[in-house]
Write an enzyme that holds these catalytic residues in place. Structure first.
Site, PDB file in Angstrom:
ATOM      1  N   LYS A  16       0.832  -1.205   0.000  1.00 41.09           N
ATOM      2  CA  LYS A  16       0.000   0.000   0.000  1.00 41.09           C
ATOM      3  C   LYS A  16       0.866   1.254   0.000  1.00 41.09           C
ATOM      4  CE  LYS A  16      -3.829  -2.187   2.529  1.00 41.09           C
ATOM      5  NZ  LYS A  16      -4.537  -2.614   1.326  1.00 41.09           N
ATOM      6  N   THR A  62      10.743  -3.355   2.277  1.00 37.99           N
ATOM      7  CA  THR A  62       9.867  -4.267   2.999  1.00 37.99           C
ATOM      8  C   THR A  62      10.364  -5.706   2.846  1.00 37.99           C
ATOM      9  OG1 THR A  62       7.555  -4.832   3.421  1.00 37.99           O
ATOM     10  CG2 THR A  62       8.154  -4.464   1.118  1.00 37.99           C
ATOM     11  N   LYS A  66      14.734  -6.101   4.674  1.00 36.79           N
ATOM     12  CA  LYS A  66      15.066  -5.086   5.681  1.00 36.79           C
ATOM     13  C   LYS A  66      16.448  -5.304   6.323  1.00 36.79           C
ATOM     14  CE  LYS A  66      10.341  -3.829   6.954  1.00 36.79           C
ATOM     15  NZ  LYS A  66       9.391  -3.609   8.049  1.00 36.79           N
ATOM     16  N   GLY A 127       6.375 -12.183  20.603  1.00 33.78           N
ATOM     17  CA  GLY A 127       7.235 -12.431  19.453  1.00 33.78           C
ATOM     18  C   GLY A 127       8.624 -11.873  19.691  1.00 33.78           C
ATOM     19  N   TYR A 225      -2.629  -6.595   9.927  1.00 33.66           N
ATOM     20  CA  TYR A 225      -3.985  -6.118   9.659  1.00 33.66           C
ATOM     21  C   TYR A 225      -4.537  -6.920   8.498  1.00 33.66           C
ATOM     22  CZ  TYR A 225      -1.875  -3.747   5.722  1.00 33.66           C
ATOM     23  OH  TYR A 225      -1.194  -3.506   4.562  1.00 33.66           O
TER      24      TYR A 225
HETATM   25  P1  ATR Z   1       9.265 -11.188  11.628  1.00 35.76           P
HETATM   26  O1  ATR Z   1      10.419 -10.563  10.919  1.00 35.76           O
HETATM   27  O2  ATR Z   1       7.923 -10.936  10.981  1.00 35.76           O
HETATM   28  O3  ATR Z   1       9.260 -10.876  13.086  1.00 35.76           O
HETATM   29  P2  ATR Z   1      10.389 -13.772  12.203  1.00 35.76           P
HETATM   30  O4  ATR Z   1      11.706 -13.167  12.494  1.00 35.76           O
HETATM   31  O5  ATR Z   1      10.303 -15.050  11.434  1.00 35.76           O
HETATM   32  O6  ATR Z   1       9.447 -12.764  11.411  1.00 35.76           O
HETATM   33  O7  ATR Z   1       9.636 -13.941  13.612  1.00 35.76           O
HETATM   34  C1  ATR Z   1       8.360 -14.506  13.699  1.00 35.76           C
HETATM   35  C2  ATR Z   1       7.905 -14.484  15.149  1.00 35.76           C
HETATM   36  O8  ATR Z   1       6.604 -15.064  15.243  1.00 35.76           O
HETATM   37  C3  ATR Z   1       8.803 -15.278  16.077  1.00 35.76           C
HETATM   38  O9  ATR Z   1       8.774 -14.693  17.346  1.00 35.76           O
HETATM   39  C4  ATR Z   1       8.097 -16.638  16.092  1.00 35.76           C
HETATM   40  O10 ATR Z   1       8.371 -17.441  17.222  1.00 35.76           O
HETATM   41  P3  ATR Z   1       9.712 -18.360  17.280  1.00 35.76           P
HETATM   42  O11 ATR Z   1      10.843 -17.436  17.585  1.00 35.76           O
HETATM   43  O12 ATR Z   1       9.436 -19.334  18.346  1.00 35.76           O
HETATM   44  O13 ATR Z   1       9.825 -18.983  15.903  1.00 35.76           O
HETATM   45  C5  ATR Z   1       6.669 -16.193  16.104  1.00 35.76           C
HETATM   46  N1  ATR Z   1       5.754 -17.230  15.603  1.00 35.76           N
HETATM   47  C6  ATR Z   1       5.605 -17.632  14.331  1.00 35.76           C
HETATM   48  N2  ATR Z   1       4.669 -18.605  14.234  1.00 35.76           N
HETATM   49  C7  ATR Z   1       4.222 -18.825  15.502  1.00 35.76           C
HETATM   50  C8  ATR Z   1       3.260 -19.704  16.079  1.00 35.76           C
HETATM   51  N3  ATR Z   1       2.537 -20.552  15.328  1.00 35.76           N
HETATM   52  N4  ATR Z   1       3.070 -19.644  17.416  1.00 35.76           N
HETATM   53  C9  ATR Z   1       3.769 -18.794  18.181  1.00 35.76           C
HETATM   54  N5  ATR Z   1       4.693 -17.937  17.702  1.00 35.76           N
HETATM   55  C10 ATR Z   1       4.930 -17.951  16.381  1.00 35.76           C
END
Ligand code: ATR
Length: 282
Positions: A16, A62, A66, A127, A225
């Site tokens: 967007k 994005t 990043k 997270g 979102y």
């Molecule tokens: P981003 O850059 O979007 O933060 P990422 O670095 O892959 O993406 O991080 C994803 C986050 O979502 C992590 O905190 C991940 O938890 P883990 O560190 O345990 O992998 C969390 N996450 C993803 N899927 C999940 C799930 N099904 N349940 C709980 N936490 C989840």
């Protein structure tokens, strides 16, 4: 000739950002173009260089670039350095400068658009990936009482909190405390603000949130979102959060902050957010 800007991503067709920045530019009377560029996964740096050679003045970055953008910059803002990621590039005569406006966008949406003051509040950040890291410094700068990072893999939350501990309390009680651990550690604790920075909802998965983490005055904020209420916000509402907000406001505010860095003009974000919201609801 007008100044040119873009967003780099892969995929990027859904972004967007072009619509947001073109509206900002029109309203602020800024002569500029803004396009979306899908950089090949193995040629982000080359795509940036080609854009600069074509006269590009700045760019947003994005997923999934990043962190690579962070490594490409000759100079970084403090908040980008802390985030370990860059979402805004500024092309000066001889250098690429990197900034990260994601956290500022989140804080502006929460405090200004939603009218929720962060000072003295108990914040839970769910997270410990890149999205979470990007917002920690701006959240701590807003002087909450404490920030707890909870993650499925607890060691990542502990390490992430430790890497920000110099910005947090050393026992004088005047600065926020920061800690991290597993979801089960928040059992029995209540938070004023709960932010979802996990990607769990992309997999259609609900988080194992203990009951009673929300008080009736708590705000649940999902950095994601979509059309309709996100899975996390549905869950938060069921568990007693009275106020729920998704990340559309953060998206518009991080863009506004980038626009101000490039153009020296703070754009009006409210009409753009209202328009995006009605498009999403249609
Ligand atoms: P981003 O850059 O979007 O933060 P990422 O670095 O892959 O993406 O991080 C994803 C986050 O979502 C992590 O905190 C991940 O938890 P883990 O560190 O345990 O992998 C969390 N996450 C993803 N899927 C999940 C799930 N099904 N349940 C709980 N936490 C989840």
């Amino acid at each position: 000739m007008s100044d040119s800007y873009c967003v780099f991503g892969n995929p990027v067709a859904h972004s967007k950002s072009p619509a947001i920045h073109r509206r900002f530019a029109a309203a602020a009377g800024q002569a500029m173009t803004y396009e979306a560029i899908c950089a090949p996964l193995d040629a982000f740096a080359a795509s940036v260089r080609a854009f600069i050679e074509g006269g590009g003045r700045g760019a947003n970055v994005t997923v999934p670039f990043k962190e690579e953008a962070f490594r490409l910059c000759q100079r970084l803002s403090q908040r980008a350095e802390r985030a370990g990621a860059v979402n805004t590039l500024i092309f000066n005569d001889h250098e690429i400068v990197g900034d990260n406006t994601d956290g500022a966008g989140l804080v502006r949406d929460i405090t200004h658009n939603l009218g929720f003051a962060l000072a003295g509040k108990r914040i839970l950040l769910l997270g410990a990936g890149g999205a979470a890291r990007g917002v920690i410094k701006p959240l701590l700068d807003a002087s909450p009482e404490r920030l707890f990072i909870a993650n499925r893999s607890p060691e990542k939350a502990v390490a992430l909190a430790a890497s920000f501990v110099d910005l947090a309390a050393v026992g004088d009680g005047l600065r926020p405390s920061i800690n991290g651990g597993k979801m089960a550690e928040i059992t029995g604790k209540c938070f004023d603000l709960v932010i979802n920075a996990t990607s769990a909802s992309l997999a259609g998965v609900s988080l194992p949130l203990p009951e009673a983490i929300f008080s009736p005055a708590s705000l649940a904020y999902d950095m994601m979102y979509g059309k309709g209420e996100t899975l996390f916000l549905q869950q938060a509402r069921r568990q007693g959060a009275s106020r729920c907000a998704d990340g559309l406001g953060m998206l518009v505010e991080q863009a506004a902050e980038a626009f101000a860095l490039w153009r020296g003009v703070v754009p009006e974000s409210a009409p753009v957010l209202a328009e995006l919201r009605s498009q999403l609801a249609a």
